[in-house]
Write an enzyme that holds these catalytic residues in place. Structure first.
Site, PDB file in Angstrom:
ATOM      1  CG  HIS A  22      -1.745   0.810   1.335  1.00  0.00           C
ATOM      2  ND1 HIS A  22      -3.209   0.868   1.084  1.00  0.00           N
ATOM      3  CD2 HIS A  22      -1.590   2.262   1.938  1.00  0.00           C
ATOM      4  CE1 HIS A  22      -3.955   2.387   1.538  1.00  0.00           C
ATOM      5  NE2 HIS A  22      -2.730   3.219   1.788  1.00  0.00           N
ATOM      6  CD  GLU A  23       1.566   3.242   3.421  1.00  0.00           C
ATOM      7  OE1 GLU A  23       1.833   4.058   3.089  1.00  0.00           O
ATOM      8  OE2 GLU A  23       0.399   3.246   4.464  1.00  0.00           O
TER       9      GLU A  23
ATOM     10  CG  HIS B  77       0.311   5.617  -0.402  1.00  0.00           C
ATOM     11  ND1 HIS B  77      -0.796   6.869  -1.716  1.00  0.00           N
ATOM     12  CD2 HIS B  77      -0.192   5.323   0.629  1.00  0.00           C
ATOM     13  CE1 HIS B  77      -1.568   6.319  -0.647  1.00  0.00           C
ATOM     14  NE2 HIS B  77      -1.816   5.493   0.342  1.00  0.00           N
TER      15      HIS B  77
ATOM     16  CD  GLU C  23      -4.797   6.719   1.349  1.00  0.00           C
ATOM     17  OE1 GLU C  23      -4.431   5.953   1.133  1.00  0.00           O
ATOM     18  OE2 GLU C  23      -3.751   7.679   1.973  1.00  0.00           O
TER      19      GLU C  23
END
Ligand SMILES: *[C@@H]1O[C@H](CO)[C@@H](O)[C@H](O)[C@H]1NC(C)=O
Ligand SMILES: *[C@@H]1O[C@H](CO)[C@@H](O)[C@H](O)[C@H]1NC(C)=O
Ligand SMILES: *[C@@H]1O[C@H](CO)[C@@H](O)[C@H](O)[C@H]1NC(C)=O
Ligand SMILES: *[C@@H]1O[C@H](CO)[C@@H](O)[C@H](O)[C@H]1NC(C)=O
Length: 936
Positions: free
Chosen positions: A340-341, A344, A363
């Site tokens: 997820h990070e 980003h 997100e």
């Protein structure tokens, strides 16, 4: 940012801050297009006693181009005192400021307004320099804040770390603190020499010429980036490295030294996940110009993790994993949060949402790639399938409320901005992106995403930029992607498709699905529809749309769909973001098919979809609970994880609504019978930790078996705990939460609780500590439970502020009577709790978590009495309590019907006769009853 899934701490605070005069919403924003920011030069000084004074000083200089002739500059700052502010032209000519010596920050908007003596010209660069003192925050985990841990030698160690998203960079230095204002940051930190300082980019340290006990760490200039992804950590951490991301780009995982042995998973998967994302996006990490990648585990952390470019920060449980002590579930959490990070870096850091109204642009993608990138590294984990039950189905529930917000929705105040970090931006964002990927086809989607990133790198975007880039498709679309997606972006909610048989044809219509019943409006969407019939050979594998519903026409007919076929099911593998309700005849056919060998080929995700949709139709009054319980009897022969996951979600929701003991017993009996086969496929004493889905299923089934008092399960738990206490051999790491919880639930020896509490205090492993914290709430001893709740609001107890809320939820979800106990504790101690949680915005979660479990009028009476009769109730507590009360009253209305129907189904006599919840909603109830008994 990654949300906190385990305790659902998603920010839900939408009410404005309480200040006597509310500024207009627009006043929270900086004036549109007033400046173009070029560079920040920031120098922070942390003296040797920084962790005692909790103060630091700074000099922050910003070089910007003025874009409109003006006498005013507006910039963000929060709680800082300025000793000097200088405005000058690039050649050093000073410009007078009117408020010299008396600079006041507006405490509601965090805006500092500087008025100049002479007007600033358009298109000219100026330099603004601030010399200031600021707080190292200690009672909140935002801005530049203090965290601590107890080292192996028993000493308390401190660190300074940051969390700037969404509106907290202004707490560390004055800045244009909106994502659109990207700039190059040059940061320098002067700090005591027993600490290291880490930042977004590579740092070099030299001894401070003025003080040989201090170091000056200077970081390389950052790429052009937003202020909210700036980060720095001043700590005594140590690091472990592994494979490089690219030659010359090292990767390391850092934490307190004690946790060194738990860094390995992160060290190993970091590079591979990065490569998977580079491959998909066709953009290398090195294009950022950052020449290192660090991942830091922070002992005190508000969210799950934060995607600071080059320096990702995590809660310990989201980054560190012990092969012997931490469960498979936590391993999956570590890998998905890292994914997820890392995602980003492309979606958020490189290409950034212009404003937080469209937080889903950051997100939603991160949530989507959380699963997709992990699937590349862990192909056996079924990540694409897990997406459906963990992300899509839960948000179909939250997005069915009349109060739900659209993917893109206004946000101005800091609280409204926090409110955009909701399940809508994360789960719905990710689910809608997944729908687009499936209707465009994998290749068209990937090419479009590559174009979107390439066209906008180092810039900011709106949803229109995204949809415009997605033009390639291998399937025929009814109109442009932009037109299709407008409805999904700007309208709240989603459709339920009604499918009716008409001879051999089926006719599909749509309306918005609301849990409260039929909608008043006539919202419609472009809906991609794939489907499978009983004779299709590639059953459910093809997810490209065969037909589309169009918002401008009322229906679509699928001709001859049922010619010589038994059944039809829409939305293969639940790739579309909607529910499907069939007519009685079609449901009956599906019900029969589900009882055939191999469920007549109906895909496991579509079986999960049927369970989840139908339960929510029962909640909405479109079908009855009894027909739900009949339909899902196929699960008796089903041992697939996915439909069972959906079923257990439904059972939890039903049991939360059951105050009546007889109905509870009836439901327990029903579930026990239904899950016999399931439980036998994943026996208590038969671990197979290398099989991820088997392990998830085993934990789920064993947890439920014990909750339903299956003797084998409880005996095994008690035996394992006994061995643990006697020999200190810790139980099966995957069943630990079940074993601890049930041992305490069925224990008569207070020593058991004390033993586990001691283990909490001595464990150095964060996952183990959190597992213990939730189990400690399972005891039935009232005195211990009260003591436990008071420990959670006592800063010397060792329970971190970030975990306090999970102690409450452990108590109210540990046993049915825990709800009243935790509720009484909350009412009696609200002042202490308020003080302890002051900055955490947690009151709303506390009240709503409890109120969602209210089943009796006595409970709502007590809450409304508290609201009406408590003198000087703080406004935020009152708002939280009123919100919870209104939810609880709505629930009671539904519960009355629910209990009536279930008591008939289980044949257990009239429900709740002791205390009927009479609320006088006669008309609604009558309409509901008509709908409720419309069985198929
Ligand atoms: C990471 O990739 C390398 C090289 O492709 C491979 O050898 C290794 O097994 C992968 N590691 C993981 C954890 O997937
Ligand atoms: C939804 O789509 C229809 C058809 O394109 C359009 O007329 C309508 O304005 C859209 N509504 C919203 C709120 O986007
Ligand atoms: C679809 O079927 C319905 C009901 O039979 C009918 O009223 C309608 O005209 C049909 N529409 C189309 C586009 O064929
Ligand atoms: C907090 O806990 C400590 C022991 O852990 C105890 O001595 C103290 O009295 C508690 N404080 C409050 C306010 O309950």
């Amino acid at each position: 940012m990654s949300a906190l899934k385990f305790i659902c701490l998603i920010f839900l605070v939408t009410q404005a801050r309480s200040s006597p005069i509310q500024p207009k919403n627009t006043e929270y924003r900086l004036p549109d297009g007033a400046v173009e920011v070029n560079t920040y030069d920031i120098e922070l000084t942390l003296k040797s006693d920084v962790f005692e004074t909790n103060q630091f000083s700074g000099v922050a200089e910003v070089l910007f181009k003025n874009m409109k002739e003006t006498n005013e500059i507006k910039i963000h700052a929060n709680k800082m005192t300025f000793s000097e502010i200088v405005l000058e032209t690039v050649d050093g000519t000073q410009i007078g400021l009117q408020n010299e010596g008396n600079f006041e920050i507006d405490s509601a908007t965090d805006i500092l307004t500087l008025t100049t003596d002479t007007s600033l010209a358009q298109g000219i660069e100026y330099r603004l320099r601030f010399t200031y003192e600021a707080e190292l925050r200690t009672n909140e985990m935002y801005g530049f804040y203090k965290s601590s841990y107890v080292a192996a030698d028993g000493t308390t160690r401190y660190l300074g770390t940051t969390q700037f998203q969404p509106t907290h960079a202004r707490k560390a230095f004055p800045c244009f603190d909106e994502p659109f204002y990207k700039a190059i940051f040059k940061i320098k930190i002067r700090h005591p020499n027993q600490y290291r300082a880490d930042g977004n980019t590579v740092g070099t340290s030299v001894v401070d010429p003025q003080d040989n006990t201090a170091l000056i760490t200077t970081f390389a200039p950052t790429p052009r980036m937003s202020s909210y992804i700036i980060a720095f950590v001043v700590s005594d951490f140590t690091c472990s490295g592994g494979a490089e991301i690219e030659p010359g780009i090292p990767h390391q995982v850092c934490s307190r030294d004690e946790a060194e042995s738990t860094r390995e998973v992160a060290v190993n998967v970091g590079p591979n996940l990065t490569w998977a994302l580079e491959e998909f996006t066709n953009i290398k990490y090195s294009e950022s110009t950052i020449t290192k990648l660090d991942q830091f585990a922070i002992p005190d952390f508000s969210a799950g993790a934060m995607e600071n470019w080059g320096l990702i920060t995590y809660r310990e449980t989201a980054l560190l994993w012990d092969p012997l002590e931490s469960s498979n579930r936590y391993k999956q959490r570590v890998e998905t949060v890292i994914s997820h990070e890392l995602a980003h870096f492309w979606f958020g850091d490189l290409v950034t949402t212009k404003w937080w109204s469209d937080t889903f642009l950051n997100e939603g993608f991160a949530t989507y790639f959380e699963y997709l990138a992990t699937a590349e590294v862990e192909p056996t984990w079924g990540m694409e399938k897990q997406f459906v039950i963990e992300q899509l189905q839960p948000v179909l529930v939250s997005d069915s409320s009349v109060n739900s917000q659209a993917l893109s929705a206004e946000a101005s105040t800091p609280d409204q901005v926090s409110g955009r970090f909701s399940s809508i931006s994360y789960n719905k964002g990710g689910s809608v992106i997944r729908m687009v990927a499936h209707f465009l086809g994998a290749e068209g989607f990937r090419n479009g995403i590559r174009k979107y990133l390439e066209d906008n790198k180092f810039g900011s975007t709106t949803p229109a930029d995204l949809w415009r880039a997605l033009t390639e498709s291998t399937t025929v679309l009814p109109t442009s992607v932009s037109v299709i997606m407008d409805n999904w972006t700007y309208k709240a909610g989603y459709p339920v498709l009604q499918v009716k048989r008409n001879g051999d044809d089926v006719v599909v219509t749509q309306e918005r699905f609301l849990i409260s019943g039929t909608p008043e409006d006539t919202e419609k969407w472009y809906v991609p529809i794939s489907y499978t019939t009983s004779t299709d050979s590639d059953k459910f594998l093809d997810t490209s749309p065969k037909v589309w519903l169009n918002p401008l026409t009322t229906n679509v007919n699928i001709t001859d769909a049922l010619k010589e076929r038994d059944w039809i099911i829409l939305n293969n593998q639940q790739t579309g973001f909607y529910r499907i309700d069939y007519d009685d005849n079609l449901w009956e056919k599906i019900k029969i098919a589900l009882t055939q060998t191999g469920f007549d080929g109906i895909h496991e995700l579509n079986r999960a979809q049927i369970v989840d949709d139908y339960y929510n139709f029962a909640r909405a009054g479109l079908h009855s609970y009894s027909s739900f319980l009949e339909l899902i009897k196929f699960l008796k022969a089903d041992s697939s994880y996915y439909p069972w996951y959906s079923a257990f979600t439904a059972f939890s929701s039903m049991l939360q609504r059951t105050g009546d003991e007889k109905i509870r017993a009836g439901l327990h009996e029903y579930i026990r019978e239904l899950m016999v086969v399931l439980y036998n496929t994943v026996p208590f004493n038969k671990p197979n930790d290398d099989d991820q889905i088997y392990t998830h299923k085993r934990v789920l089934a064993v947890t439920w078996a014990c909750n339903l008092e299956v003797k084998d399960c409880i005996d095994n738990s008690l035996a394992a705990f006994g061995t643990y206490r006697n020999t200190a051999t810790r139980p099966d790491k995957n069943l630990r939460s079940v074993i601890y919880c049930n041992a305490l639930r069925h224990s008569n020896d207070p020593g058991d609780w004390e033993y586990l509490w001691e283990q909490f205090g001595t464990s150095q492993i964060a996952t183990e500590q959190v597992t213990i914290l939730s189990a400690l709430g399972c005891t039935k001893d009232d005195e211990i439970r009260k003591k436990y709740l008071s420990l959670s609001i006592n800063s010397t107890s060792g329970i971190r502020q970030q975990d306090a809320l999970s102690v409450f939820s452990a108590v109210y979800s540990g046993n049915p009577d825990g709800v009243d106990l935790a509720f009484d504790f909350l009412l009696e101690n609200y002042e202490d709790i308020y003080e302890y949680y002051a900055s955490m915005n947690s009151f709303r979660n506390l009240f709503s978590g409890l109120a969602n479990r209210f089943t009796k009028k006595q409970q709502t009476d007590k809450l409304s009495d508290f609201i009406e009769n408590t003198p000087n109730l703080p406004e935020s507590v009152e708002t939280a309590a009123r919100g919870a009360l209104s939810t609880a009253l709505n629930n009671l209305e539904i519960i009355e019907q629910f209990e009536k129907e279930l008591s008939q189904y289980f044949n257990v006599g009239s429900a709740s006769s002791a205390e009927p919840a009479r609320l006088g909603f006669a008309t609604t109830v009558t309409t509901l009853m008509v709908l409720l008994y419309k069985a198929f």
